[in-house]
Design a protein around this motif. Structure first.
Motif, PDB file in Angstrom:
ATOM      1  N   SER A  65       0.847  -1.343  -0.067  1.00 27.02           N
ATOM      2  CA  SER A  65       0.031  -0.012  -0.253  1.00 27.02           C
ATOM      3  C   SER A  65       0.784   1.286  -0.053  1.00 27.02           C
ATOM      4  O   SER A  65       2.106   1.371   0.588  1.00 27.02           O
ATOM      5  CB  SER A  65      -0.855  -0.074   1.114  1.00 27.02           C
ATOM      6  OG  SER A  65      -1.674   0.961   1.209  1.00 27.02           O
ATOM      7  N   GLY A  68       2.553   3.603  -4.958  1.00 26.81           N
ATOM      8  CA  GLY A  68       2.318   4.194  -6.188  1.00 26.81           C
ATOM      9  C   GLY A  68       1.618   3.428  -7.190  1.00 26.81           C
ATOM     10  O   GLY A  68       1.417   4.049  -8.228  1.00 26.81           O
ATOM     11  N   GLU A 192      -7.624  -2.708  -8.396  1.00 28.85           N
ATOM     12  CA  GLU A 192      -8.155  -3.563  -7.357  1.00 28.85           C
ATOM     13  C   GLU A 192      -9.461  -4.031  -7.386  1.00 28.85           C
ATOM     14  O   GLU A 192     -10.166  -3.542  -6.647  1.00 28.85           O
ATOM     15  CB  GLU A 192      -7.780  -2.988  -5.854  1.00 28.85           C
ATOM     16  CG  GLU A 192      -6.355  -2.691  -5.607  1.00 28.85           C
ATOM     17  CD  GLU A 192      -5.989  -2.381  -4.245  1.00 28.85           C
ATOM     18  OE1 GLU A 192      -6.432  -2.979  -3.366  1.00 28.85           O
ATOM     19  OE2 GLU A 192      -4.976  -1.259  -4.049  1.00 28.85           O
TER      20      GLU A 192
ATOM     21  N   ARG B 389      -9.985   9.616  -5.282  1.00 28.65           N
ATOM     22  CA  ARG B 389      -9.039   9.192  -4.165  1.00 28.65           C
ATOM     23  C   ARG B 389      -9.894   8.614  -3.159  1.00 28.65           C
ATOM     24  O   ARG B 389      -9.519   7.750  -2.539  1.00 28.65           O
ATOM     25  CB  ARG B 389      -7.899  10.363  -3.883  1.00 28.65           C
ATOM     26  CG  ARG B 389      -6.946   9.952  -4.457  1.00 28.65           C
ATOM     27  CD  ARG B 389      -5.784  10.871  -3.881  1.00 28.65           C
ATOM     28  NE  ARG B 389      -5.206  10.003  -2.949  1.00 28.65           N
ATOM     29  CZ  ARG B 389      -4.304   8.899  -2.864  1.00 28.65           C
ATOM     30  NH1 ARG B 389      -3.913   8.476  -4.140  1.00 28.65           N
ATOM     31  NH2 ARG B 389      -3.886   8.415  -1.895  1.00 28.65           N
TER      32      ARG B 389
HETATM   33  N1  LIG Z   1      -3.275  13.425  -4.892  1.00 32.00           N
HETATM   34  C1  LIG Z   1      -2.368  13.297  -3.898  1.00 32.00           C
HETATM   35  N2  LIG Z   1      -1.737  14.108  -3.238  1.00 32.00           N
HETATM   36  C2  LIG Z   1      -0.815  14.156  -2.304  1.00 32.00           C
HETATM   37  N3  LIG Z   1      -0.190  12.650  -2.189  1.00 32.00           N
HETATM   38  C3  LIG Z   1      -0.809  11.825  -2.998  1.00 32.00           C
HETATM   39  C4  LIG Z   1      -1.841  11.842  -3.970  1.00 32.00           C
HETATM   40  N4  LIG Z   1      -2.128  10.818  -4.402  1.00 32.00           N
HETATM   41  C5  LIG Z   1      -1.274   9.977  -3.829  1.00 32.00           C
HETATM   42  N5  LIG Z   1      -0.402  10.430  -2.838  1.00 32.00           N
HETATM   43  C6  LIG Z   1       0.794   9.871  -2.244  1.00 32.00           C
HETATM   44  O1  LIG Z   1       1.380   8.971  -3.374  1.00 32.00           O
HETATM   45  C7  LIG Z   1       1.747   7.707  -2.885  1.00 32.00           C
HETATM   46  C8  LIG Z   1       1.232   6.615  -3.694  1.00 32.00           C
HETATM   47  O2  LIG Z   1      -0.100   6.512  -3.489  1.00 32.00           O
HETATM   48  P1  LIG Z   1      -1.052   5.704  -4.294  1.00 32.00           P
HETATM   49  O3  LIG Z   1      -2.447   5.706  -4.116  1.00 32.00           O
HETATM   50  O4  LIG Z   1      -0.610   5.485  -5.760  1.00 32.00           O
HETATM   51  O5  LIG Z   1      -0.635   4.208  -3.736  1.00 32.00           O
HETATM   52  P2  LIG Z   1      -1.291   2.623  -3.894  1.00 32.00           P
HETATM   53  O6  LIG Z   1      -0.059   1.843  -4.076  1.00 32.00           O
HETATM   54  O7  LIG Z   1      -2.312   2.764  -4.883  1.00 32.00           O
HETATM   55  O8  LIG Z   1      -1.812   2.193  -2.263  1.00 32.00           O
HETATM   56  P3  LIG Z   1      -2.955   1.556  -2.023  1.00 32.00           P
HETATM   57  O9  LIG Z   1      -2.516   0.014  -2.332  1.00 32.00           O
HETATM   58  O10 LIG Z   1      -3.071   1.715  -0.657  1.00 32.00           O
HETATM   59  O11 LIG Z   1      -4.157   1.864  -3.070  1.00 32.00           O
HETATM   60  C9  LIG Z   1       1.184   7.899  -1.321  1.00 32.00           C
HETATM   61  O12 LIG Z   1       2.027   7.841  -0.405  1.00 32.00           O
HETATM   62  C10 LIG Z   1       0.159   8.607  -1.472  1.00 32.00           C
HETATM   63  O13 LIG Z   1       0.069   9.342  -0.146  1.00 32.00           O
END
Ligand SMILES: Nc1ncnc2c1ncn2[C@@H]1O[C@H](COP(=O)(O)OP(=O)(O)OP(=O)(O)O)[C@@H](O)[C@H]1O
Ligand SMILES: [Mg+2]
Lengths: 247, 391
Positions: A65, A68, A192, B389
């Motif tokens: 998680s 990115g 997902e 998000r």
């Molecule tokens: N719009 C945003 N503004 C600020 N930070 C963001 C934004 N979108 C994502 N992040 C940050 O970027 C990083 C990657 O986020 P992302 O949503 O891509 O993770 P993920 O791999 O999809 O996680 P998960 O498995 O929980 O969905 C995280 O640290 C998140 O806090």
């Protein structure tokens, strides 16, 4: 990009996979970087992503998680722009596209499936599925036919007048899949898609994705679930914004 | 919204009334007409002869002032400024037993140039002349309304009228146009309509000293009437330093003054309507901002599915338009009910005037849409990533 003029189907880029599939490169990411700046805090969500995805490939993206995955998918889906690096879609540098053209590509070429379904609560099942076609300016009769076909495909054609809140999670996700496929996009992006479903419903959705793949769609799926990782031909493992492994 | 529409409808109707009133023909030409009252020195009215001589001299002197085209003394009624009536009965009819049962006519005591000064049209016969004097038979000129009311289709010229108070019988020598003595708006509905004119020189001797105190003048000027006041005052004091002019007014002013009350209610309604307009603009801005923010997630989904900016803009504006239409509809119903209450302030326009209501509704719709344009534009900038998000 120096190789943008290439017309040969055979990719020459070193960033490509070792076990290359035949077919054109549909998606090419080169040095993609994404930095979010919120309240003076910089989050490096993606750093130096290179990857090629070929037409008709089924790839999955895995990782812990916050690594990115969703960010990568939203860049692929033209919902977000990279901070740095080049994204070439269908031999078109995406950075040069206008907002209008991006909307058009999202509408015609890309189907989205989200973990949270993201159906619009005020619209019926039918209207939700119809939405991408409406933005395409398609005639009503043709829309109706397409919506029927895609709802039948996911086994939801008996629920057209229901609202999302009246459906189970599995049914909602099937409607979302119907919405994603109604416009016959060539790329399917799924974040997902089974995350909120029990295994039976999850299985059904994955089966639908597999069918689509067999019919020639390119599929990029984010998943945690090791069972489904195997559906994909290739899997990118992300960690802390980098591709650490490719299988 | 609805309130704004009601107020706007009221203001709109008042504006239409006033515009209508300005177009009403007063029966004379009020432009470039100056009126004033004149206080004469006591010596001027000790005898009828002295008074008549003074009047004559005044007219000569004033007409001689450069920029004055014509001048007439007026005693008695002045249009929209003062009235004076006399009871009468037609010659050849039995005299009513009491004055209360006689008809009344508005009485203007003037000099021969009066018709020229006022620009009143002569319709039949002749107007009073300088040959009509204290030695000749008393004549009168009636207005068109008098003729219609009391002579119908008969020719009034040559007929005579008995006037009770002054005990005279006057022969009708001419008919002139009706003057809106009671104001542009109410004249048509007032009970006293008949008008008659006398030469000042024919005022019976015993009344001259009495009336001399009420002299006024009407002048037609070449340019702006008030610009002439200085030279008129000079001419008057050169003639006799004890002559004082007062109550100097341009006829235009008198007319616009007669509309002042109406104008005031229009301005008041207008101010409230403008306030309500601003409030509905701000209100719809707030409501649409709120609704759009509530729909951020939905808008994000739509954008992800390929909605273009203008699709989003259209969607938000359509919602605003629906609300505005509802407000306008309620407002129209309310306005139809409420503007009836201001019927007596209106002139020449129905309280349900469709043009006003349609115009006001359109204006309000435009303001409402302007008010929601900003939030609608903001909605088109929704970042689908941010919207999707929070899952
Ligand atoms: N719009 C945003 N503004 C600020 N930070 C963001 C934004 N979108 C994502 N992040 C940050 O970027 C990083 C990657 O986020 P992302 O949503 O891509 O993770 P993920 O791999 O999809 O996680 P998960 O498995 O929980 O969905 C995280 O640290 C998140 O806090
Ligand atoms: Mg995610």
């Amino acid at each position: 990009m120096d190789s943008s003029a290439q017309t040969q189907p055979q990719p020459t880029n070193a960033a490509g996979s070792a076990e290359k599939k035949n077919g054109e490169v549909l998606i090419r990411l080169d040095g993609i970087k994404k930095v979010f700046v919120t309240d003076e805090v910089e989050t490096h969500a993606l750093t130096g992503i290179h990857l090629d995805i070929h037409k008709g490939e089924y790839i999955s993206i895995a990782g812990p998680s916050g690594c990115g995955k969703s960010t990568l998918l939203s860049i692929l889906g033209l919902l977000d722009s990279p901070t740095e690096g080049a994204y070439t879609l269908n031999e078109q540098p995406v950075a040069n596209l206008s907002a209008e053209q991006r909307s058009r590509i999202r509408n015609r070429e890309i189907g989205f499936i989200f973990q949270a379904f993201n159906l619009i609560g005020d619209l019926t099942v039918y209207e939700n599925v119809e939405l991408p076609l409406t933005y395409r300016g398609m005639g009503a009769a043709e829309r109706k036919r397409s919506v029927q076909v895609s709802l039948e495909r996911v086994g939801m054609s008996h629920r057209t007048k229901h609202y999302p809140s009246q459906l189970s999670g599995g049914q909602q996700q099937r409607v979302a899949v119907a919405r994603a496929i109604v416009g016959k996009p060539s790329i399917m992006l799924a974040d997902e898609p089974t995350g909120n479903l029990d295994s039976k419903n999850g299985e059904a959705v994955m089966e639908l994705l597999r069918d689509l793949h067999r019919e020639g769609a390119t599929i990029c799926m984010v998943t945690h679930d090791p069972r489904y990782v195997s559906h994909a031909q290739r899997t990118f493992h992300l960690f802390d914004g980098r591709i650490v492994q490719e299988t | 919204m609805a309130l704004a529409l009601v107020l706007l409808a009221g203001a709109g109707l008042m504006i239409r009334s006033l515009a209508g009133l300005w177009r009403v023909d007063p029966g004379f030409n009020p432009h470039n007409v100056l009126t004033f009252r004149l206080a004469l020195p006591p010596a001027a009215s000790t005898t009828p002869e002295a008074a008549r001589a003074t009047w004559h001299q005044l007219q000569d002197q004033l007409t001689a002032v450069p920029g004055i085209q014509s001048a007439s003394l007026t005693v008695g009624a002045m249009p929209m400024a003062g009235d004076s009536e006399m009871p009468f009965w037609l010659e050849g009819q039995p005299k009513p037993p009491s004055q209360a049962e006689m008809k009344q006519a508005i009485t203007y005591l003037v000099q021969p140039d009066y018709l020229k000064v006022m620009g009143i049209p002569l319709q039949r016969g002749r107007f009073l002349s300088s040959a009509d004097n204290e030695h000749s038979p008393i004549v009168t000129v009636i207005d068109e309304r008098f003729r219609r009311l009391y002579f119908g289709n008969q020719d009034p010229i040559g007929r005579s009228i008995n006037f009770d108070i002054v005990n005279i019988t006057a022969e009708i020598v001419g008919v002139v146009g009706h003057v809106k003595q009671w104001g542009l708006d109410t004249d048509a509905t007032s009970s006293m309509q008949a008008q008659c004119y006398f030469q000042v020189n024919q005022i019976p001797d015993q009344f001259v000293p009495l009336l001399a105190g009420y002299s006024g003048f009407m002048l037609r000027t070449a340019g702006s009437p008030l610009a002439q006041v200085g030279s008129i005052r000079d001419a008057l004091s050169r003639m006799n330093s004890q002559q004082v002019m007062y109550n100097v007014q341009a006829m235009d002013e008198i007319i616009s003054g007669s509309l002042a009350a109406r104008r005031f209610s229009m301005v008041l309604l207008g101010i409230f309507a403008a306030l309500a307009l601003v409030m509905s603009c701000v209100g719809i801005y707030g409501v649409i901002s709120y609704l759009a923010s509530q729909r951020t997630h939905e808008i994000g989904i739509r954008v992800a599915l390929g909605a273009k900016r203008r699709d989003v803009l259209r969607m938000v504006l359509a919602e605003a338009a629906r609300m505005a239409l509802l407000g306008v509809a309620i407002g129209l119903v309310a306005a139809l009910g409420l503007t009836r209450l201001m019927a007596n302030l209106l002139f020449g326009v129905s309280p349900h005037d469709p043009l006003t209501l349609a115009g006001v509704a359109t204006l309000l719709m435009m303001v409402a849409l302007a008010g929601c344009y900003v939030p609608a534009r903001r909605a088109t900038k929704v970042d689908p990533m941010v919207a999707l998000r929070y899952e």
